[in-house]
Design a protein around this motif. Structure first.
Motif, PDB file in Angstrom:
ATOM      1  N   CYS A 111      72.080  19.554  14.867  1.00 29.45           N
ATOM      2  CA  CYS A 111      72.708  19.974  13.980  1.00 29.45           C
ATOM      3  C   CYS A 111      73.797  20.664  14.019  1.00 29.45           C
ATOM      4  N   SER A 112      72.699  21.709  13.308  1.00 28.88           N
ATOM      5  CA  SER A 112      73.341  23.483  12.651  1.00 28.88           C
ATOM      6  C   SER A 112      73.257  24.588  14.502  1.00 28.88           C
ATOM      7  N   ASP A 139      75.915  19.369  23.257  1.00 33.86           N
ATOM      8  CA  ASP A 139      74.203  18.440  23.202  1.00 33.86           C
ATOM      9  C   ASP A 139      74.901  17.023  24.323  1.00 33.86           C
ATOM     10  N   PHE A 156      78.037   8.657  17.441  1.00 29.95           N
ATOM     11  CA  PHE A 156      77.465  10.361  18.429  1.00 29.95           C
ATOM     12  C   PHE A 156      78.578  10.581  19.912  1.00 29.95           C
ATOM     13  N   HIS A 252      80.320  21.101  10.609  1.00 34.34           N
ATOM     14  CA  HIS A 252      79.724  19.906  11.891  1.00 34.34           C
ATOM     15  C   HIS A 252      80.424  18.714  11.402  1.00 34.34           C
ATOM     16  N   ALA A 254      80.514  15.844  11.991  1.00 34.64           N
ATOM     17  CA  ALA A 254      79.774  14.238  11.144  1.00 34.64           C
ATOM     18  C   ALA A 254      80.033  12.899  10.663  1.00 34.64           C
ATOM     19  N   ASN A 282      80.481  12.552  16.880  1.00 34.50           N
ATOM     20  CA  ASN A 282      79.586  13.673  16.372  1.00 34.50           C
ATOM     21  C   ASN A 282      78.584  14.428  17.629  1.00 34.50           C
ATOM     22  N   THR A 283      78.705  15.787  17.924  1.00 31.94           N
ATOM     23  CA  THR A 283      78.398  16.043  19.368  1.00 31.94           C
ATOM     24  C   THR A 283      77.325  16.361  19.515  1.00 31.94           C
ATOM     25  N   SER A 284      77.152  17.016  17.926  1.00 28.72           N
ATOM     26  CA  SER A 284      76.162  17.474  17.462  1.00 28.72           C
ATOM     27  C   SER A 284      76.511  19.397  17.564  1.00 28.72           C
ATOM     28  N   SER A 287      79.941  20.481  18.516  1.00 27.67           N
ATOM     29  CA  SER A 287      81.080  20.252  17.408  1.00 27.67           C
ATOM     30  C   SER A 287      81.947  20.946  16.620  1.00 27.67           C
ATOM     31  N   GLY A 311      76.709  24.321   9.493  1.00 24.05           N
ATOM     32  CA  GLY A 311      75.915  23.082  10.479  1.00 24.05           C
ATOM     33  C   GLY A 311      74.777  22.618   9.803  1.00 24.05           C
ATOM     34  N   GLY A 313      72.436  19.152   9.734  1.00 22.60           N
ATOM     35  CA  GLY A 313      71.404  18.007  10.704  1.00 22.60           C
ATOM     36  C   GLY A 313      69.790  18.242  10.535  1.00 22.60           C
TER      37      GLY A 313
END
Length: 327
Positions: A111-112, A139, A156, A252, A254, A282-284, A287, A311, A313
């Motif tokens: 996610c970063s 993602d 997600f 991000h 989340a 959450n689209t990783s 996002s 970000g 994660g």
């Protein structure tokens, strides 16, 4: 040599799964999900939609905004944890775009990923190696969710976002800070579990599969609300800026409670915090550009606006960057 962010694009699969629909196959409810996450629905890719498909759509939109032809690209960086091919999907996107002159590679920071990709791509421009770079965060975590686990499946969605970075006389990337802590990896992972397969009486190899996403939500929440404000402050220090000088914060996407907690700790006015979490989940790695794209296209983000992105994660990884929009 400096760089500028000159174009942005986003794409998400058409099917949208609401909380009410989700409650038909897992023990949950719209109220339960909204109150704990802020999510109302999320976009999910069907079996015929690939990560390459939506990444290419986002990339084409970003190139159009930047006024750049695919043949002018020097580099494509795809930040993803869910490629179509375990060997990487950046080259497939390169082919789909017709960007025949571009080097292409994948990078993974969960996610970063977008923030790590932004900083990585910037170094190629700053050193004078490349002039035009396409950075994609994309993602499809729906591929790796246990749809019977209400702790994770509600969170997600699938999506892609892309930005174009170009060499510029004035450097618009003002500061950044990246961090990692592998001792906390067990709080959020998508792990490979090996099963031994004997080839001969003396030789055995590992043959297995990846298990669905596992997450300790409480620990991830504690990590995020502590580390994200810290890393934003460090990036601001490197940029020589104060919180009040930032026009937009794009964290991000989340959990809305995390966004609210970070904003409260840094005393950021809510109207400066961009969020599309309610309708995308959450689209990783996607996002941040997915959320920013809407504001740019609505005309709310203007040339010269100063943006802080952060970000956080799996890894665990976290990072922040400060940049100005446009040339």
């Amino acid at each position: 040599m400096g760089l500028a962010v000159t174009g942005i694009g986003a794409a998400a699969p058409a099917p949208s799964l609401s909380n009410d629909q989700m409650s038909q196959f897992v023990d949950t409810s719209d109220e339960w999900i909204r109150s704990r996450t802020g999510i109302c629905d999320r976009h999910l890719a069907d079996a015929h939609t690939s990560l390459t498909d939506i990444s290419t759509q986002a990339a084409q939109a970003a190139l159009t905004m930047a006024g750049l032809q695919p043949s002018e690209l020097d580099l494509i960086v795809l930040a993803t944890s869910t490629p179509d091919d375990l060997f990487g999907s950046a080259c497939q996107i390169q082919a789909a775009l017709g960007a025949s002159n571009a080097v292409a590679f994948d990078m993974t920071a969960a996610c970063s990923g977008f923030v790590f990709g932004l900083v990585t791509a910037a170094q190629f421009i700053r050193t004078g190696v490349y002039r035009n770079i396409l950075l994609i965060g994309a993602d499809m975590l729906s591929r790796w969710v246990d749809w019977s686990d209400r702790r994770t499946c509600i969170l997600f969605g699938d999506g892609a976002g892309a930005v174009v970075l170009q060499a510029n006389d004035r450097d618009r990337l003002l500061g950044f800070e990246l961090r990692s802590d592998g001792t906390q990896n067990h709080y959020l992972n998508l792990a490979y579990q090996a099963q031994p397969q004997d080839l001969t009486p003396e030789i055995s190899v590992a043959h297995g599969r990846f298990h669905p996403i596992t997450m300790n939500g409480q620990e991830v929440y504690r990590f995020a609300v502590k580390r994200v404000p810290e890393v934003i402050e460090k990036a601001l220090f490197r940029a020589g800026l104060r919180v009040e000088q930032i026009d937009w914060f794009v964290l991000h996407q989340a959990n809305q409670r995390i966004l609210d907690a970070v904003a409260q700790r840094l005393q950021i006015p809510p109207e400066k915090v961009i969020s599309n979490l309610a309708h995308y989940g959450n689209t990783s790695a996607a996002s941040i550009p997915l959320a920013l794209d809407a504001k740019v296209r609505q005309g709310q983000v203007g040339c010269g606006d100063t943006i802080a992105v952060a970000g956080f994660g799996a890894g665990l990884t976290w990072g922040a960057a400060i940049f100005q929009w446009g040339r």
